[in-house]
Design an enzyme around this catalytic site. Structure first.
Site: not given
Length: 419
Positions: A22-23, A116, A121, A307, A399
């Protein structure tokens, strides 16, 4: 939001295949906006965040087809460079379309991002980088507008922190600033950065040094179409590896890139987990006892990933002693700890450090997911706890984890999604 009902304790066995990252897919989808021709992306995971990014590309005027892990992106015939708030608020990665749109069409507007709740951030690094590339930045009513103001021959951008998002954003934007030589110092070194650079180079751009602390981008006039396969999702792989170890299971994880998870493997081996590489992309994970206590420092890649911090804390909650987890990336990323205490876990948090006192058993509980990775951690806790666990407000888990219910069921978990 829905909930996941998990019955425990269970010992995970069998095999699970890792999906595309995903990232990696999200910034590459954003970078596809640079291309004047069709882009084909393979191994794209079917996730909520991916569909959100596809909606953003569609809002920008692209034609996007997504089926069976393949995304086909055709460039816009009538481009729109004002991306609506309703889409951008859903996830932070959406902000990374600002630079590519402004670089290609001279001006673009995007809302400040959502995503999230794992700590502050800010997008300051992104905006400062865009300004050094020659863009003017204006923020009004929560909308950021970037407009090409002047051509820069050379831009040297030193990031105060190796931010993944800022590195990706600056690198992608700089790629089609024709005649501009961009140097990113203290760049993030994640595998997803390397994957993005490979995509950009396949599209005719010139990016050097991705995967190191110093990236150079030599801007080109335009990017063409290409075909690119997304790398495996190292965070999904790590989550299943931790889950197997935590349940004292014995199972195979397939489709991963072992080189992306060295820090996790080192931690698990030090705690007593058996990890055997069966093939280039296949690992057997087995554990037959409670973990040994360990000390972990969470740092940017190639260090232990933030993560995977919530998941590893669950694993250590049943260790034979006291473990320490020091979080240096998002120091306030411990919202899951209060929920883990509801299982009977003994964890203290102070100034970015979690002290985990191992207990013999956890008990199933009603808990609520506070963010994507916390949701995965609570599911793992449910797998090792005695009795029934209900992980509420869990939809955000979709997600980041493709077919998680089916994949865990294939590993012998007793798990059900309820709306």
């Amino acid at each position: 939001m829905g909930k996941l009902i998990v019955e425990g304790p269970v010992r995970l066995t069998g095999s699970v295949r890792v999906s595309g990252s995903k990232n990696s897919a999200l910034p590459i989808l954003a970078a596809a906006l640079l291309c004047d021709e069709r882009v084909v992306l393979e191994n794209v995971p079917n996730l909520m965040d991916i569909h959100t990014m596809i909606e953003i590309l569609s809002a920008a005027g692209c034609r996007v087809f997504f089926e069976n892990g393949v995304a086909i992106i055709d460039p816009p015939t009538n481009p729109c460079t004002d991306i609506p708030y309703e889409l951008v608020r859903k996830m932070r990665a959406s902000f990374n379309v600002l630079g590519p749109l402004a670089a290609k069409f001279q001006k673009a507007s995007v809302s400040l991002p959502g995503g999230c709740s794992i700590g502050v951030r800010p997008v300051d690094y992104h905006l400062e980088g865009l300004q050094k590339l020659g863009f003017s930045i204006k923020i009004e009513h929560g909308i950021v507008t970037a407009e090409m103001e002047k051509k820069i021959d050379e831009a040297i951008i030193s990031l105060p922190f190796p931010s993944v998002g800022a590195t990706e954003h600056i690198m992608t934007t700089a790629a089609i600033l024709d005649g501009t030589h961009t140097v990113i110092e203290n760049a993030a070194m994640e595998p997803e950065i390397e994957d993005l650079a490979i995509f950009l180079n396949r599209a005719g751009c010139r990016v050097l040094g991705a995967g190191t602390k110093r990236i150079e981008v030599f801007g080109v006039k335009k990017a063409h179409g290409c075909i690119h396969k997304i790398i495996p999702d190292r965070i999904e792989a790590g989550t299943y590896i931790i889950a197997i170890a935590a349940t004292m299971g014995d199972a195979i994880v397939e489709g991963l890139d072992v080189s992306h998870l060295i820090s996790l493997f080192d931690v698990l081996k030090n705690s007593g987990v058996s990890l055997s590489q069966l093939d280039r992309d296949k690992v057997r994970v087995s554990m037959d006892r409670r973990p040994d206590p360990i000390k972990i420092q969470v740092t940017p890649y190639p260090g232990f990933p933030t993560d995977l911090q919530p998941q590893i804390i669950v694993f250590l909650s049943k260790a034979q002693g006291t473990s320490t987890v020091i979080e240096t990336v998002f120091k306030s990323r411990f919202q899951h700890v209060d929920e883990l205490r509801r299982f009977g876990a003994k964890i203290e948090v102070s100034d970015g450090t979690a002290i985990v006192y191992g207990v013999e058993r956890l008990s199933g509980a009603q808990v609520s997911a506070t963010d994507l990775r916390a949701a995965a951690a609570l599911v793992i806790a449910g797998l090792i706890a005695n009795g029934t666990t209900s992980v509420n407000e869990v939809d955000q888990i979709f997600r980041g984890y493709e077919d998680i219910v089916q994949k865990l069921s294939n590993l012998s978990a007793v798990i059900e999604y309820q709306k």
